[in-house]
Design a protein around this motif. Structure first.
Motif, PDB file in Angstrom:
ATOM      1  N   GLY A 194      -2.813 -12.403 -15.264  1.00  0.00           N
ATOM      2  CA  GLY A 194      -4.009 -13.212 -15.480  1.00  0.00           C
ATOM      3  C   GLY A 194      -3.733 -14.391 -16.389  1.00  0.00           C
ATOM      4  N   ALA A 195      -2.658 -14.299 -17.164  1.00  0.00           N
ATOM      5  CA  ALA A 195      -2.257 -15.356 -18.091  1.00  0.00           C
ATOM      6  C   ALA A 195      -0.735 -15.371 -18.137  1.00  0.00           C
ATOM      7  N   ALA A 196      -0.193 -16.391 -18.802  1.00  0.00           N
ATOM      8  CA  ALA A 196       1.261 -16.481 -18.925  1.00  0.00           C
ATOM      9  C   ALA A 196       1.616 -17.127 -20.248  1.00  0.00           C
ATOM     10  N   GLU A 197       2.791 -16.757 -20.754  1.00  0.00           N
ATOM     11  CA  GLU A 197       3.327 -17.395 -21.950  1.00  0.00           C
ATOM     12  C   GLU A 197       4.208 -18.556 -21.527  1.00  0.00           C
ATOM     13  N   GLY A 198       4.059 -19.675 -22.198  1.00  0.00           N
ATOM     14  CA  GLY A 198       4.894 -20.835 -21.911  1.00  0.00           C
ATOM     15  C   GLY A 198       4.782 -21.260 -20.456  1.00  0.00           C
ATOM     16  N   ASP A 199       5.924 -21.567 -19.864  1.00  0.00           N
ATOM     17  CA  ASP A 199       5.940 -22.042 -18.472  1.00  0.00           C
ATOM     18  C   ASP A 199       6.361 -20.953 -17.489  1.00  0.00           C
ATOM     19  N   LEU A 243       4.747 -18.783 -15.622  1.00  0.00           N
ATOM     20  CA  LEU A 243       4.053 -18.749 -14.336  1.00  0.00           C
ATOM     21  C   LEU A 243       4.473 -19.929 -13.451  1.00  0.00           C
ATOM     22  N   ALA A 244       4.607 -21.109 -14.035  1.00  0.00           N
ATOM     23  CA  ALA A 244       5.046 -22.283 -13.265  1.00  0.00           C
ATOM     24  C   ALA A 244       6.461 -22.066 -12.729  1.00  0.00           C
ATOM     25  N   ARG A 245       7.350 -21.473 -13.542  1.00  0.00           N
ATOM     26  CA  ARG A 245       8.715 -21.210 -13.082  1.00  0.00           C
ATOM     27  C   ARG A 245       8.728 -20.180 -11.965  1.00  0.00           C
ATOM     28  N   MET A 246       7.876 -19.145 -12.075  1.00  0.00           N
ATOM     29  CA  MET A 246       7.824 -18.131 -11.028  1.00  0.00           C
ATOM     30  C   MET A 246       7.278 -18.738  -9.735  1.00  0.00           C
ATOM     31  N   ASP A 247       6.245 -19.539  -9.834  1.00  0.00           N
ATOM     32  CA  ASP A 247       5.668 -20.166  -8.643  1.00  0.00           C
ATOM     33  C   ASP A 247       6.661 -21.130  -8.004  1.00  0.00           C
ATOM     34  N   ARG A 248       7.394 -21.867  -8.818  1.00  0.00           N
ATOM     35  CA  ARG A 248       8.343 -22.853  -8.317  1.00  0.00           C
ATOM     36  C   ARG A 248       9.537 -22.180  -7.626  1.00  0.00           C
ATOM     37  N   SER A 249      10.022 -21.081  -8.210  1.00  0.00           N
ATOM     38  CA  SER A 249      11.236 -20.440  -7.692  1.00  0.00           C
ATOM     39  C   SER A 249      10.973 -19.531  -6.504  1.00  0.00           C
ATOM     40  N   GLY A 250       9.761 -18.988  -6.387  1.00  0.00           N
ATOM     41  CA  GLY A 250       9.452 -18.076  -5.294  1.00  0.00           C
ATOM     42  C   GLY A 250      10.075 -16.693  -5.440  1.00  0.00           C
ATOM     43  N   PHE A 251      10.505 -16.310  -6.634  1.00  0.00           N
ATOM     44  CA  PHE A 251      11.041 -14.971  -6.924  1.00  0.00           C
ATOM     45  C   PHE A 251      12.319 -14.680  -6.131  1.00  0.00           C
ATOM     46  N   MET A 290      -5.981  -8.043 -12.637  1.00  0.00           N
ATOM     47  CA  MET A 290      -6.126  -7.579 -14.023  1.00  0.00           C
ATOM     48  C   MET A 290      -5.655  -8.672 -14.980  1.00  0.00           C
ATOM     49  N   SER A 291      -5.934  -8.498 -16.245  1.00  0.00           N
ATOM     50  CA  SER A 291      -5.628  -9.550 -17.215  1.00  0.00           C
ATOM     51  C   SER A 291      -4.330  -9.277 -17.974  1.00  0.00           C
ATOM     52  N   GLY A 292      -3.277  -8.996 -17.220  1.00  0.00           N
ATOM     53  CA  GLY A 292      -1.969  -8.878 -17.839  1.00  0.00           C
ATOM     54  C   GLY A 292      -1.429 -10.262 -18.170  1.00  0.00           C
ATOM     55  N   THR A 293      -0.375 -10.298 -18.978  1.00  0.00           N
ATOM     56  CA  THR A 293       0.244 -11.565 -19.356  1.00  0.00           C
ATOM     57  C   THR A 293       1.689 -11.582 -18.888  1.00  0.00           C
ATOM     58  N   LEU A 294       2.047 -12.598 -18.115  1.00  0.00           N
ATOM     59  CA  LEU A 294       3.427 -12.804 -17.705  1.00  0.00           C
ATOM     60  C   LEU A 294       4.165 -13.346 -18.924  1.00  0.00           C
ATOM     61  N   VAL A 295       4.970 -12.495 -19.564  1.00  0.00           N
ATOM     62  CA  VAL A 295       5.638 -12.901 -20.806  1.00  0.00           C
ATOM     63  C   VAL A 295       7.042 -13.437 -20.576  1.00  0.00           C
ATOM     64  N   ASP A 296       7.616 -13.165 -19.410  1.00  0.00           N
ATOM     65  CA  ASP A 296       8.956 -13.667 -19.130  1.00  0.00           C
ATOM     66  C   ASP A 296       9.167 -13.696 -17.619  1.00  0.00           C
ATOM     67  N   PHE A 297       9.892 -14.696 -17.180  1.00  0.00           N
ATOM     68  CA  PHE A 297      10.342 -14.757 -15.798  1.00  0.00           C
ATOM     69  C   PHE A 297      11.740 -15.336 -15.841  1.00  0.00           C
ATOM     70  N   TRP A 298      12.686 -14.649 -15.194  1.00  0.00           N
ATOM     71  CA  TRP A 298      14.085 -15.052 -15.261  1.00  0.00           C
ATOM     72  C   TRP A 298      14.701 -15.023 -13.870  1.00  0.00           C
ATOM     73  N   THR A 299      15.538 -16.000 -13.595  1.00  0.00           N
ATOM     74  CA  THR A 299      16.340 -16.001 -12.370  1.00  0.00           C
ATOM     75  C   THR A 299      17.792 -16.287 -12.760  1.00  0.00           C
TER      76      THR A 299
END
Length: 173
Positions: A125-130, A132-140, A161-170
């Motif tokens: 539901g929310a994200a820290e920093g960028d 969410l943008a990185r996850m959307d851009r990369s497509g997982f 639900m209102s979880g927070t995306l705290v990290d996304f890594w590729t």
């Protein structure tokens, strides 16, 4: 452990798979996958998350990814190879997460797309920093992982639900 305990779910997509003449379930890792999986394991270790439970798809490529990644963690979590993770829909993934005992604070799922991306999206539901943008851009991509934090019971996990995306890594950022 209270149902209000802070919890984290980490969604790891399997490493790059090969395309031999075999069933999809039996596809092994490609050379790049065998290189990227330990890198993902090291990056998982750097998060400092002590996993209580790892649920891994029974597909060959997910089992091989986990085997290479887990050796990079400071301690091996209890691992369950779960057939339902293979080719799971978003609803099936949420149902599986809902079965997690509340004694588990940190859960790792090793699975497939589009399910891993859909679940990360549905729970964030929310994200820290960028993140969410990185996850959307990369497509997982393969070997990527997302870390979603929330408070409450695993039984309360649901789409939106209102979880927070705290990290996304590729591996190839």
């Amino acid at each position: 452990m209270s149902v209000d305990t802070p919890r984290r779910i980490v969604l790891l997509r399997h490493a790059k798979a090969d395309w031999p003449q075999t069933s999809d379930h039996e596809r092994p890792l490609a050379e790049r996958g065998r290189t990227d999986a330990p890198v993902a394991g090291r990056r998982l270790a750097e998060t400092g998350i002590a996993f209580d439970l790892a649920l891994c798809s029974t597909a060959v490529r997910t089992r091989e990814t986990w085997k290479l990644a887990v050796h990079e963690l400071p301690q091996r979590p209890r691992t369950v190879y779960e057939e339902r993770l293979y080719d799971a829909s978003l609803g099936e993934l949420i149902a599986l997460v809902n079965e997690t005992p509340d004694t588990v604070a940190n859960l790792l799922l090793i699975g497939h797309n589009p399910g891993m991306h859909a679940l990360a999206d549905a729970l964030s539901g929310a994200a820290e920093g960028d993140a969410l943008a990185r996850m959307d851009r990369s497509g997982f991509p393969t070997s990527a992982f997302a870390v979603v934090a929330f408070d409450g019971s695993w039984k309360t996990v649901e789409h939106g639900m209102s979880g927070t995306l705290v990290d996304f890594w590729t591996p190839h950022d």
